[in-house]
Scaffold this motif. Structure first.
Motif: not given
Length: 459
Positions: A390-411
């Motif tokens: 549970d902790a790892r899943a919710h820690a991965a989530l902001p990293r996923l969003f940061a990845l998408a935004l860094s690639l010029g994407g959206t949430l």
């Protein structure tokens, strides 16, 4: 927990009659949504017409009690949760008011189910393009509120592209009528498309004029397997660059393919990535369109390509995609289902980044979805009963969003923001842009009573 003022409860009971309830059973029935979170409303209002919606909003505004619009309750972001608020159900406003075949429009109330609308339109040889997976349960009002899409978006657009006009009740209780029945309009501000996608934070939709499309005579499908995501993404770019537009263009990464085959039982060979391609049109020209799509799909990294000979064969090609939902449930009891978007050319980087996150956080994360729009569903699979997962899943989530935004994407491409992604809006937009959004909110909902705590972060 806040309670409803007695004077307001009396007023709503007199206004709505059987359309007002606050018993435990109704609160429980309207206390959750597709996000699997729960928050009990103060009461449930089920207005019968737009006049009642306006009076309801005015009454709640006088008492400073918030309201949350609710369709089918399928939101995966918590947008329909009404904790500490009055839930406004549009279950009684579910009429198809008019189908004008000559103008190719339908005028509907917000509580009409997407699937029911499609069934009614099919008798006229028409359809409404948005086709979310929850079509049998979700409502048109909900589709418009979150700008729902689906696989057909690549050719026909999302909800915002298929609505011409709205009637909606603002946070002051006023009914505004925006747009109309024409496909061209250069008159004033485009409030129609501002309200669409605002998740009930600007106004409550009480009527919609929808743009329809003719049902295609025929459909045909291809399935292409590639060495890796980069080869598949290059094929997507080639497909979208030529004139024959696919009606669906779906992507599955290697983890999805493995899951669909080993758990879902889909008949599919091992590969690094897969594209499912569908074309639609008239029977005479469809073979030529499919030929063009197949030529574009061929290129470096292609392992195999298969064409469906008939509808049954087409269903078999799509079986792997449909097997994913069942397969995911078989290996993990829960998932964080995100729908990030990146430019098509950045799909390989997104998939590589997702695979890196899966390794780092030691969790299955699969990527699939609407490749023609760069809109991929990244599902983080985990067991909430396991504190570590549970902790790892919710820690991965902001990293996923940061990845998408860094690639010029959206949430989000089609699920919306709700409460689940509200905290990440500061990462997606700068302060002046968020301030402009808050100014729009204040203009249409000056007391902040419409779906508070959703979409926009705190100032």
């Amino acid at each position: 927990m806040p309670s409803l003022p007695a004077a307001l409860e009396t007023e709503l009971a007199e206004l709505l009659g059987e359309g007002w309830r606050s018993d435990a059973a109704i609160l429980a029935a309207h206390g959750g949504d597709g996000s699997r979170h729960r928050a009990a409303p103060l009461g449930v209002a089920t207005p019968a017409d737009r006049a009642q919606v306006g009076a309801l909003v005015r009454a709640c505004r006088r008492h400073r009690v918030p309201l949350v619009a609710r369709g089918g309750g399928t939101s995966s972001t918590g947008a329909a949760l009404a904790g500490g608020a009055v839930a406004v159900s549009f279950a009684r406003m579910d009429r198809i008011l008019d189908i004008r075949t000559d103008d190719r429009i339908a005028i509907v109330e917000p509580g009409v189910r997407n699937g029911a609308l499609q069934h009614a339109l099919a008798a006229h040889g028409l359809f409404w393009p948005p086709d979310p997976a929850s079509a049998d349960d979700c409502t048109v009002g909900g589709n418009l509120a979150c700008n729902a899409g689906g696989p057909r978006t690549v050719k026909y657009g999302a909800s915002r592209d298929n609505v011409l006009g709205l009637a909606a009740v603002t946070g002051t209780g006023d009914i505004v009528t925006v747009g109309g029945a024409t496909t061209k309009d250069a008159t004033g501000y485009d409030l129609t498309h501002l309200i669409v996608g605002s998740e009930g934070t600007l106004a409550l939709i009480v009527e919609a004029t929808l743009k329809l499309a003719p049902l295609p005579e025929a459909r045909a499908s291809l399935r292409a397997l590639y060495d890796d995501a980069a080869a598949a993404a290059a094929a997507v770019a080639r497909i979208m660059a030529q004139p024959a537009a696919p009606s669906m263009l779906e992507f599955m990464d290697a983890a999805c393919i493995r899951l669909a085959r080993e758990v879902g039982g889909a008949e599919i060979a091992e590969a690094g990535a897969l594209l499912l391609i569908e074309a639609d049109g008239d029977a005479a020209t469809l073979p030529h369109a499919l030929d063009a799509l197949e030529r574009a799909a061929r290129g470096a990294g292609l392992r195999a390509i298969e064409r469906a000979a008939d509808d049954a064969a087409g269903a078999r090609l799509w079986a792997a995609r449909k097997a994913l939902s069942h397969a995911q449930r078989a290996i993990a009891p829960a998932k964080l289902n995100e729908d990030v978007v990146v430019p098509v050319s950045r799909i390989p980087a997104l998939v590589d980044g997702i695979q890196a996150l899966a390794r780092e956080f030691d969790l299955p994360i699969i990527a699939f979805g609407h490749a023609g729009n760069g809109n991929l569903h990244a599902n983080i699979l985990y067991d909430p009963a396991d504190a570590g997962q549970d902790a790892r899943a919710h820690a991965a989530l902001p990293r996923l969003f940061a990845l998408a935004l860094s690639l010029g994407g959206t949430l989000s491409g089609e699920h919306g923001i709700g409460t689940a992604k509200r905290g990440f809006m500061r990462d997606a937009f700068d302060a002046p842009t968020l301030a402009a959004m808050r100014a729009v909110k204040a203009a249409l909902d000056p007391d902040g009573i419409l779906n508070p705590g959703k979409v926009l972060p705190e100032a």
